[in-house]
Enzyme design. Sequence first.
Site, mmCIF file in Angstrom:
data_model
loop_
_atom_site.group_PDB
_atom_site.id
_atom_site.type_symbol
_atom_site.label_atom_id
_atom_site.label_comp_id
_atom_site.label_asym_id
_atom_site.label_seq_id
_atom_site.Cartn_x
_atom_site.Cartn_y
_atom_site.Cartn_z
ATOM 1 N N GLU A 1 0.815 -1.202 0.000
ATOM 2 C CA GLU A 1 0.000 0.000 0.000
ATOM 3 C C GLU A 1 0.865 1.276 0.000
ATOM 4 O OE1 GLU A 1 -3.373 0.526 -0.200
ATOM 5 O OE2 GLU A 1 -2.923 2.656 -0.034
ATOM 6 N N THR B 1 -5.845 1.598 -5.596
ATOM 7 C CA THR B 1 -5.385 0.204 -5.486
ATOM 8 C C THR B 1 -6.093 -0.700 -6.488
ATOM 9 O OG1 THR B 1 -4.966 0.525 -3.131
ATOM 10 C CG2 THR B 1 -5.018 -1.742 -3.902
ATOM 11 N N HIS C 1 -1.523 3.301 4.842
ATOM 12 C CA HIS C 1 -2.560 4.018 4.095
ATOM 13 C C HIS C 1 -2.780 5.364 4.759
ATOM 14 C CE1 HIS C 1 -6.387 5.015 2.254
ATOM 15 N NE2 HIS C 1 -6.294 3.950 1.474
ATOM 16 N N ASP D 1 1.620 -0.168 -4.959
ATOM 17 C CA ASP D 1 0.386 -0.004 -5.740
ATOM 18 C C ASP D 1 0.205 1.399 -6.324
ATOM 19 O OD1 ASP D 1 -0.263 1.261 -3.326
ATOM 20 O OD2 ASP D 1 -2.140 0.150 -3.020
ATOM 21 N N HIS D 2 0.636 2.411 -5.567
ATOM 22 C CA HIS D 2 0.490 3.801 -6.048
ATOM 23 C C HIS D 2 1.176 4.734 -5.074
ATOM 24 C CE1 HIS D 2 -2.555 4.127 -2.930
ATOM 25 N NE2 HIS D 2 -3.239 3.133 -3.477
#
Length: 413
Positions: free
Chosen positions: A38, A80, A195, A254-255
Amino acid sequence: DSNELVPVINYMNENKNEDSDRLEGVAEGKNVIALSLESTQTFVVDNTLHGEELTPYFNDLKEEGIYFDNFYHQVKQGRTSDSEFLLANSMYPLNRGAVFFTHSGNDYEAFPSLLKENGYFTNVMHANDKTFWNRNVMYDSLGYDEFYSKEDYEITEEKSHGWGYLDEHFFADSLNKMKDMEKPFYSKMITLTNHYPFSLPEDKKLIEEGETSSGTLNRYFQTIRYQDEALKQFVEEFKQSELYDDTILVIYGDHFGISENHQEAMGEYLGKEINDYEQFQLQRVPMLIYGKGIKAEKNHTVGGQIDLRPTLTNLLGIEDSNPVQFGQDLLAENRRQLMVTRDGDFANENYVGIQGVCYDRETGEEVPSEDCAPGFEAAEEELNVSDSVIYGDLLRYLKETEMVTPEENTKDS
Ligand code: GP9
């Protein structure tokens, strides 16, 4: 009708790489764990805060596998879920909304289905509500056998914080599940603790927070450090388990976690001004392939999440007959290096093109915009073709559309 797919297949044939077969089949028959980290960006790798490494475990681990340092995320609003879409289909997500919500009813010929046909038990592990990002619906379309969601983990309040189940417990439970799984399996794991808003219980903070002008970035360092510790516990236990002999691990970000709203603070941390070029380069996420029999290598090829599927099918030695894929095997020699973002920006071997402005990829110096014209053109075409497939639900015609070879194609036109 099925003719709509023909131009797509022609486009694919025109832009296909010569398959180099490099490392083809080195992971044949093995289990695959695709671990999505994440909000994990490449700038934390081999970087420090207060003189301490942010990702000490990953820094060492990456020296033992194939590590890609010019690998970008390509997500947009679906975050995600967009990264999951990119991996499963080697197609671009959409420019607005999340394709997981808007086009979950489409036909796909996705990576999980392909693995299933090849005898794999395919599943996702993610300790969140199964309806988040419409995953429970979309996962059926992508061909997953099983989704281990929140309800399949032994979640208690002590083991949770913020978004939910802490990574260390998610990892421990997941590894136990994998030990008992039918083999070979493909497990896609998605972490959660790192996150936004990057909050942790006091006793899980392994590093002092940052001292920049952004509280978000300051806390991000701590959750990144925590995630690395959880990763260590997971990989070390994995190495002690029987799984180690027959499993490859693919670990990728993921980003981004730190948005451009925190550019000033990023500049304070990195000690340079974050202009458009630097902001673009910050969209790189780590990507590592690790496992017994995988020889260590530092790979500088320019690529992105769209390339994950062809890279994996090559390693697994699996024949992938779906011609509608935009990615290229990251391990192939002389591959077409082109990473297109959902905004129509791109990076290739020599240049980074951002909103019509062209930069030397290595130095970040602005160069004449003509240098980027072919790149921008290619980027636009990629996105248009990919969008046409999703909006027209064109993969439903895949089986009936005759494969048009480049030769036949020229004859026809
Ligand atoms: C939610 C998790 C995070 O289940 O995947 O989603 P994000 O906000 O990063 O897209």
